[in-house]
Design an enzyme around this catalytic site. Sequence first.
Site, short mmCIF file in Angstrom:
data_model
loop_
_atom_site.label_atom_id
_atom_site.label_comp_id
_atom_site.label_asym_id
_atom_site.label_seq_id
_atom_site.Cartn_x
_atom_site.Cartn_y
_atom_site.Cartn_z
N ARG A 47 -6.39 -3.04 3.21
CA ARG A 47 -7.10 -2.01 3.98
C ARG A 47 -7.76 -2.68 5.02
O ARG A 47 -7.72 -2.33 6.15
CB ARG A 47 -8.26 -1.11 3.16
CG ARG A 47 -7.60 -0.19 2.12
CD ARG A 47 -8.94 0.14 1.13
NE ARG A 47 -9.52 -0.74 0.49
CZ ARG A 47 -10.71 -0.74 -0.04
NH1 ARG A 47 -11.30 0.48 0.19
NH2 ARG A 47 -11.24 -1.64 -0.76
N LYS B 81 1.06 -9.43 -9.65
CA LYS B 81 -0.14 -8.66 -9.15
C LYS B 81 -0.86 -8.29 -10.19
O LYS B 81 -0.43 -7.32 -11.00
CB LYS B 81 0.09 -7.71 -8.12
CG LYS B 81 -1.19 -7.31 -7.48
CD LYS B 81 -1.76 -8.03 -6.21
CE LYS B 81 -2.82 -7.61 -5.63
NZ LYS B 81 -2.85 -6.38 -5.14
N GLN C 201 8.12 -5.12 -4.61
CA GLN C 201 7.31 -4.92 -5.66
C GLN C 201 7.87 -3.73 -6.74
O GLN C 201 7.84 -2.73 -6.25
CB GLN C 201 5.90 -4.59 -5.42
CG GLN C 201 4.88 -4.65 -6.73
CD GLN C 201 3.50 -4.21 -6.16
OE1 GLN C 201 3.10 -3.00 -5.93
NE2 GLN C 201 2.57 -5.12 -5.90
N CYS D 6 -2.01 -1.81 -10.56
CA CYS D 6 -2.10 -0.55 -10.26
C CYS D 6 -2.99 0.14 -11.21
O CYS D 6 -2.74 0.29 -12.37
CB CYS D 6 -0.99 0.23 -9.73
SG CYS D 6 -1.31 2.06 -9.26
N MET E 199 0.71 -1.12 -0.04
CA MET E 199 -0.12 0.08 0.01
C MET E 199 0.95 1.22 -0.12
O MET E 199 1.67 1.49 0.91
CB MET E 199 -0.87 0.03 1.14
CG MET E 199 -2.03 -0.89 1.36
SD MET E 199 -3.24 -0.71 2.47
CE MET E 199 -2.06 -1.51 3.82
N ALA E 200 0.67 1.93 -0.85
CA ALA E 200 1.50 3.20 -1.13
C ALA E 200 1.34 4.15 0.15
O ALA E 200 0.31 4.41 0.65
CB ALA E 200 1.20 3.94 -2.36
#
Length: 330
Positions: free
Chosen positions: A229, A143, A71, A104, A18-19
């Site tokens: 999340r 991914k 990643q 993404c 997660m950025a």
Amino acid sequence: MWQIGKVKIKSQVVLAPMAGITSLSYRKCLKPFGVGYSVSEMISDAGIVHHNQKTLDYLKTSSIDSPVALQLFGSKLSTTLKAIDIIDEELKIKYDILDLNFGCPVHKVVSAGAGSAWLKDIDTLYTYVKAIVKHTRKPVTAKIRLGIDDNHINVNEVVKALEKAGVSAIGIHARTAKAMYSGLPHYELIKGLGKKMKVPLIVSGNIFTLDDAINAMKITNATAVMLARGALGNPYLITQIDQYFKNKIKLDNINPLDNIKYCRTLAKALIAEKGERTAISILRTIAPQFFKEFKAAKKIRNEIAQTIKTYQDLDTILKKAEKEVKNYGR
């Protein structure tokens, strides 16, 4: 126990990238809850090649965090290969798995030909991945998403191409790129896919409860679930999922006082890694998530997000929250 290449994984819970969130300190804090392996923040191959310091900071790893995947995202094979060489030969970063981001959906990334933009051309994607698998000594994972949009669902074709290219596992976010993170994930579109694949399938999308994880695994026959999340502000969810799939135990939800303790631990770790000013900026986003299920949660969350400038500010709010829990319960 399962494997990605020769890397042994002890849990069926994977911590998603997660950025701005999954820095080294975040990953280290969540590891003890039962993370099988974690994935770094998404890292630009061009940023590595240009030795951008902020980008290089994303490469930090630790033995505590092992096994860990780095990643990468990019749009040009030569740049990606050069970035891998810098990671391995120049910087000598210790990591276990190389993960490639083809999922993404953010416009800035897609418009540059990276992330989910790769899903538009399976032949080019295959050539790119095959060359990377041949170039690196690490097992390569990918991914992806279901496709670009509802009219271009090509997940099965992409999976076959990736397997043919030599990847060691595939993570699928069960939404299209256009859907971003809205609406419900469509696990039914990859029903039973795990049984058909030659490599492990890792699924993600709206895993917020143990039942969500059980449902996603049951529909897709995946090897593991990836939490993003869902684990943010609720690290105990990792333990619940891990223990269920290991021992078929359904643990109760977390004690709110424990969650406050975990928030404080994470805050201290982030400050140690990034310094108080940067860490507090990040914590304005992360810390409120630890109060999703609390009474008067909105007030506490707003106070953290809008007022904290120092660790002391945060700690004062946490102490008030602890007092409220003790006096009035959850």
